[in-house]
Design an enzyme around this catalytic site. Sequence first.
Site, PDB file in Angstrom:
ATOM      1  N   HIS A  64       0.989   4.818  -2.214  1.00 24.17           N
ATOM      2  CA  HIS A  64       0.509   5.715  -3.531  1.00 24.17           C
ATOM      3  C   HIS A  64       1.495   6.612  -4.186  1.00 24.17           C
ATOM      4  O   HIS A  64       2.491   7.174  -3.451  1.00 24.17           O
ATOM      5  CB  HIS A  64      -0.429   6.727  -2.691  1.00 24.17           C
ATOM      6  CG  HIS A  64      -1.730   6.324  -2.170  1.00 24.17           C
ATOM      7  ND1 HIS A  64      -2.815   5.881  -2.812  1.00 24.17           N
ATOM      8  CD2 HIS A  64      -2.047   5.716  -1.108  1.00 24.17           C
ATOM      9  CE1 HIS A  64      -3.887   5.660  -2.208  1.00 24.17           C
ATOM     10  NE2 HIS A  64      -3.297   5.320  -1.109  1.00 24.17           N
TER      11      HIS A  64
ATOM     12  N   ASP B  91       1.410   9.048  -6.051  1.00 26.76           N
ATOM     13  CA  ASP B  91       1.275  10.560  -5.925  1.00 26.76           C
ATOM     14  C   ASP B  91       1.593  11.006  -4.541  1.00 26.76           C
ATOM     15  O   ASP B  91       1.524  12.015  -4.372  1.00 26.76           O
ATOM     16  CB  ASP B  91       0.008  11.055  -6.402  1.00 26.76           C
ATOM     17  CG  ASP B  91      -1.241  10.342  -5.932  1.00 26.76           C
ATOM     18  OD1 ASP B  91      -0.988   9.239  -5.475  1.00 26.76           O
ATOM     19  OD2 ASP B  91      -2.380  10.706  -5.923  1.00 26.76           O
TER      20      ASP B  91
ATOM     21  N   HIS C 147       0.978  -1.337   0.049  1.00 26.62           N
ATOM     22  CA  HIS C 147       0.231   0.035  -0.174  1.00 26.62           C
ATOM     23  C   HIS C 147       0.977   1.241  -0.179  1.00 26.62           C
ATOM     24  O   HIS C 147       1.272   1.739   0.895  1.00 26.62           O
ATOM     25  CB  HIS C 147      -0.820   0.023   1.221  1.00 26.62           C
ATOM     26  CG  HIS C 147      -1.969   0.872   1.265  1.00 26.62           C
ATOM     27  ND1 HIS C 147      -3.297   0.621   1.345  1.00 26.62           N
ATOM     28  CD2 HIS C 147      -2.026   2.439   1.211  1.00 26.62           C
ATOM     29  CE1 HIS C 147      -4.100   1.772   1.145  1.00 26.62           C
ATOM     30  NE2 HIS C 147      -3.228   2.793   1.109  1.00 26.62           N
TER      31      HIS C 147
ATOM     32  N   GLU D 292     -10.692   3.179   7.548  1.00 26.57           N
ATOM     33  CA  GLU D 292      -9.713   4.299   7.830  1.00 26.57           C
ATOM     34  C   GLU D 292     -10.424   5.654   8.421  1.00 26.57           C
ATOM     35  O   GLU D 292     -10.678   5.758   9.679  1.00 26.57           O
ATOM     36  CB  GLU D 292      -8.893   4.579   6.669  1.00 26.57           C
ATOM     37  CG  GLU D 292      -8.036   5.764   7.046  1.00 26.57           C
ATOM     38  CD  GLU D 292      -7.139   6.297   5.799  1.00 26.57           C
ATOM     39  OE1 GLU D 292      -6.137   6.881   5.832  1.00 26.57           O
ATOM     40  OE2 GLU D 292      -7.576   6.017   4.503  1.00 26.57           O
TER      41      GLU D 292
ATOM     42  N   GLY E 178     -10.395   7.093  -2.153  1.00 25.82           N
ATOM     43  CA  GLY E 178     -11.248   8.616  -1.766  1.00 25.82           C
ATOM     44  C   GLY E 178     -12.075   8.370  -0.647  1.00 25.82           C
ATOM     45  O   GLY E 178     -11.914   7.665   0.341  1.00 25.82           O
TER      46      GLY E 178
END
Length: 381
Positions: free
Chosen positions: A20, A22, A18, A209, A179
């Site tokens: 990201h 970006d 996990h 989360e 998101g």
Amino acid sequence: MTHLGADVVQALPKVLLHDHLDGGLRPATVLELAADVGHELPAATPDALADWFATSADSGSLERYLETFAHTVAVMQTAEALERVAREAVLDLAADGVVHAELRWAPEQHLARGLTMTQAVEAVQAGIDDGIARAAADGRTLRAGQILCALRHTDHWAEVAGLAIALRGDGVLGFDLAGPEQGFPPSRHDGVWRHLATHQIPVTIHAGEAAGVGSVADAVAVGQALRLGHGVRIIEDITFGTDDGAPAPGTDRISGSDGAGGSATLGPVANWVRDQQIPLEVCPVSNTQTGAATSIADHPITRLKELDFAVTLNTDNRLMSRTSLSHEMMLLNTEAGWTLEDLLDVTVTAAWSAFAHHDERRALVEQVIVPGFQKIERASL
């Protein structure tokens, strides 16, 4: 409890599920790419920019945390920029001892300068492949691929799922839903999950989360998630108490770090996630920033691991959290009492949970992870 040296942890073979794309840029790269496209940044030097990202992300709010991505996404709108960011991500992970990495990102956010989603994915893969080759030339071997994210609050789920299906085998490993959790459940486009399952595309979903147990239940029941992004709020479906006799059905005895006994009674969702050994992609530093955990010492990851949940250790966003997998390991060792055996346990779990074929996962565990840890353990004795 023995504190592990930084050199020992750095040398450990690691698996990252996990991370990201970006959220892992080098600050200097953000500055250079921003200058190329005329994007204004809140700081003018790499160190100052790194401080700004970390401070802004360390707000206790997931919404504020996500605002920092406006700057990284803005500079990742060309094939050249995407390729560079992906290449540098692989090189940085290899330098940290990562031997298997799954980089996730949302192609729909990178179309402002005319790229199609397919072109964006191809650019990222070119960067990943180049990074792997350069790391190999430096004596570091790793496998890496992409997980394509659809965003909960937009309506490109089917398009991203189709892209994952079309490019499976060309570097795309799986599909993710990311998101805002609140108000955007997997059932918004429930046909997507059947389509992905029909084409045998592995799915991970951000859940547990920003939202609680209901979000986790939706991810596994509706989204058919094979892994859970974060998942730490599954702890809310567990009742902890004192150990005062024979445990009731569905209750486990546990031992705290102080040696005191206790009990844990699992609710239906927690039981399901544990019984099915659905891996939790836990990101401790990030969780403390977004408010999903209060501290590393009290982070749910330790109790979840004690209760035999399939816990994996991850970074989430290395730039925003100013972290690395080595850093996450060090913090768990020094602040939560984790041992080398604990770190091996979660690393093996991550390897077996990778979006790769069974023979590849077995080779990763038996030929890389276990021998690598054994070598480090012998050297440190």
